[in-house]
Write an enzyme that holds these catalytic residues in place. Structure first.
Site, PDB file in Angstrom:
ATOM      1  N   GLY A 100     -23.699  92.230  40.382  1.00  0.00           N
ATOM      2  CA  GLY A 100     -23.575  92.815  41.714  1.00  0.00           C
ATOM      3  C   GLY A 100     -23.260  91.735  42.730  1.00  0.00           C
ATOM      4  N   SER A 101     -23.642  91.977  43.961  1.00  0.00           N
ATOM      5  CA  SER A 101     -23.282  91.063  45.044  1.00  0.00           C
ATOM      6  C   SER A 101     -24.138  89.791  45.012  1.00  0.00           C
ATOM      7  CB  SER A 101     -23.479  91.766  46.388  1.00  0.00           C
ATOM      8  OG  SER A 101     -24.831  92.149  46.519  1.00  0.00           O
ATOM      9  N   LYS A 136     -30.567 100.474  35.274  1.00  0.00           N
ATOM     10  CA  LYS A 136     -30.250 101.188  36.517  1.00  0.00           C
ATOM     11  C   LYS A 136     -28.754 101.039  36.837  1.00  0.00           C
ATOM     12  CE  LYS A 136     -30.525 100.221  40.985  1.00  0.00           C
ATOM     13  NZ  LYS A 136     -29.392 101.058  41.411  1.00  0.00           N
ATOM     14  N   GLU A 143     -16.127  87.447  50.471  1.00  0.00           N
ATOM     15  CA  GLU A 143     -15.580  88.432  49.540  1.00  0.00           C
ATOM     16  C   GLU A 143     -15.324  89.749  50.281  1.00  0.00           C
ATOM     17  OE1 GLU A 143     -18.258  90.149  46.595  1.00  0.00           O
ATOM     18  OE2 GLU A 143     -16.730  89.867  45.072  1.00  0.00           O
ATOM     19  N   GLU A 153     -24.536  87.861  37.471  1.00  0.00           N
ATOM     20  CA  GLU A 153     -23.069  87.901  37.579  1.00  0.00           C
ATOM     21  C   GLU A 153     -22.753  88.397  38.983  1.00  0.00           C
ATOM     22  OE1 GLU A 153     -21.025  86.864  35.341  1.00  0.00           O
ATOM     23  OE2 GLU A 153     -22.497  86.550  33.759  1.00  0.00           O
ATOM     24  N   CYS A 204     -14.368  92.205  40.368  1.00  0.00           N
ATOM     25  CA  CYS A 204     -14.866  90.879  40.757  1.00  0.00           C
ATOM     26  C   CYS A 204     -13.878  89.783  40.368  1.00  0.00           C
ATOM     27  CB  CYS A 204     -16.215  90.631  40.114  1.00  0.00           C
ATOM     28  SG  CYS A 204     -16.139  90.827  38.326  1.00  0.00           S
TER      29      CYS A 204
END
Ligand code: NAD
Length: 465
Positions: free
Chosen positions: A211-212, A158, A369, A233, A267
């Site tokens: 992602g987050s 996805k 972040e 990650e 990132c």
């Protein structure tokens, strides 16, 4: 099947230019069904055959570079020159790297003197999931898919619902390259609907997610009780540590890049710049001057160094973060505002590169972040203080250290809590190295053998003599 659709917006113009399905659990079920049918043949296809198909995918990505780069820029807002130079070439490099990697992948054997020998079989897991974010869309999507396929798995993948088009174009390329039906199933939709349906599906045995940290936490809470293999990650708040004895020109040039490349939406960007006190004022003046020269504008314009922020939602979040910095007492040295685009970009989402000083390590601005073109400056007196500042967040993804003193660089590198340390450089990547973060930046490592090990199940076989 769901019948629900999501608008796809070009962030440089604010225009809706397409729609993608918001797939539901029935769509995921259908994808898993065909993946299960494809698995027995794909998992026993010789590595040399898998190499040929994956290598062909790499070639076709290269052949379609212009179309893919334009699609990436229209979806994400990043400058077209950047899509052409970095994003799309890296996507083909990912396929080429793991295509050849699987030809060299070997397993261990442990000899028990005159008693027995053990050898490890590393077999494909089965159906695995790859879920990726919007900041480096095809680059990160293929970074997961390539090793998963190379290792003999069937994949449910996805892309981010914010940047879906290059994933769709990849599906056409994969067919043309001869990847058998059912081996790679690209499914579109939001995280809450499609993403969670994937994570919850009992036949999906491993999940590779980028992602987050917030979404990573949610995914772990669903997957862990089902004992699924997880690679996460997640976010970062990376320190860029500058000592007075560094190569000044190189440090300055790369620090501008590490702060603002891809609108600061990498990132690995250094968002907390830590500067030795003796050169703080010198750095501040030179850095702010260079930052002011960065041209922000239409991503199709070759001269734009910074394009649009990926979405209205993310644009609003970054503006809120800058307001918070002001409320916390931060001084905005440059930037700090939205920019109105010109011509076709007048409704686009543009933000000035922003430099802030005067905030301590504990404030929200230095803890959370932002993931945009916003950096803070802090000064330190000693190595010990630099280390304390560097480690003063929940994150531990990447760090840069600038010094000509190699002993100091090694001492610092060993003690900075980050999975990736760059000394006198930034974003210099060797795809064989372990890639990933510690603390709340993730679990597990990608890259090289680490990725092929993640996407295989190890089985020890002990034979007594
Ligand atoms: P996000 O977490 O919102 O979404 C990432 C992907 O996960 C998307 O495909 C999304 O649809 C899906 N998703 C969201 N919630 C989900 C859920 N509950 N279940 C399953 N899937 C779900 O992140 P984003 O906003 O797309 O990307 C930005 C974030 O990604 C930043 O925090 C950034 O630091 C991080 N990131 C990390 C790395 C890394 O290598 N560590 C690389 C790039 C980006």
């Amino acid at each position: 099947m769901s019948g629900n659709f999501i608008d796809n917006v070009n962030p440089a113009t604010g225009e809706v230019y397409g729609q993608i399905p918001d797939s539901n659990s029935k769509d995921v079920e259908a994808a898993v069904h065909v993946a299960q049918k494809a698995f027995p043949v794909w998992s026993t296809t010789p590595a040399e055959e898998r190499f040929k198909i994956l290598n062909r995918i790499a070639e076709l990505i290269d052949e379609n570079l212009d179309e893919l780069a334009l699609a990436e820029t229209n979806d994400n807002g990043k400058p077209l020159w950047l899509s052409k130079k970095v994003d799309i070439p890296r996507a083909s490099a990912n396929f080429r790297f793991f295509a050849t990697g699987i030809m060299h992948f070997a397993t261990e054997s442990h000899h028990m003197e005159d008693k027995a020998v053990n050898y490890t079989l590393r077999q494909p897991i089965g159906i695995v999931a790859c879920i990726s974010p919007w900041n480096l869309p095809l680059y990160l999507f293929t970074w997961k898919i390539a090793p998963a396929l190379a290792a003999g798995n069937c994949v449910i993948a996805k892309p981010s619902e914010v940047t879906p088009v290059t994933a769709f174009l990849l599906s056409i390329i994969c067919r043309e390259a001869g990847l058998p039906p059912g081996v790679l199933n690209i499914i579109h939709g939001t995280g809450n609907t499609t993403g969670e349906a994937i994570v919850k599906h009992p036949a999906i045995k491993a999940i590779s997610f980028t992602g987050s940290t917030r979404a990573g936490e949610r995914i772990a809470s669903i997957a862990a009780p089902k004992f699924k293999k997880l690679s996460l990650e997640l976010g970062g708040k990376n320190p860029n540590i500058i000592f007075a004895d560094c190569d000044w020109e190189k440090m300055l040039k790369i620090s501008v890049q590490s702060s603002f490349s891809n609108q600061g939406e990498i990132c690995l960007c250094g968002s907390r710049i830590l500067i030795e006190e003796t050169v703080y004022e010198r750095f501040k003046a030179a850095f702010v001057e260079r930052t002011k020269q960065l041209k922000v504008g239409d991503p199709l314009n070759e001269r734009s160094k910074q394009g649009a922020i990926v979405s209205k939602v993310h644009f609003d979040k970054i503006i809120r973060c800058i307001d918070t910095a002001r409320q916390e007492g931060g001084k905005i040295l440059c930037g700090g505002h939205a920019i109105k685009g010109e011509g076709r970009c007048e409704n686009g989402y543009f933000i000035e590169p922003t430099v802030i000083e005067g905030l301590g390590p504990d404030c929200q601005t230095n803890q959370e972040e932002i993931f945009g073109p916003v950096v803070t400056l802090q000064s330190f007196k000693t190595e010990e203080e630099a280390l304390q500042l560097a480690n003063a967040t929940q994150y531990g993804l990447a760090a840069s250290i600038w010094t000509q003193d190699i002993s100091k660089a090694n001492r610092m590198a060993a003690r900075v809590e980050s999975g990736i340390i760059w000394v006198n450089c930034w974003l210099l990547r060797d795809l064989r190295t372990p890639f990933g973060g510690m603390k709340n930046s993730g679990v597990g490592r990608e890259g090289g053998w680490e990725a092929l090990r993640f996407f295989t199940e190890a089985k020890n076989i002990c034979i007594e003599f």
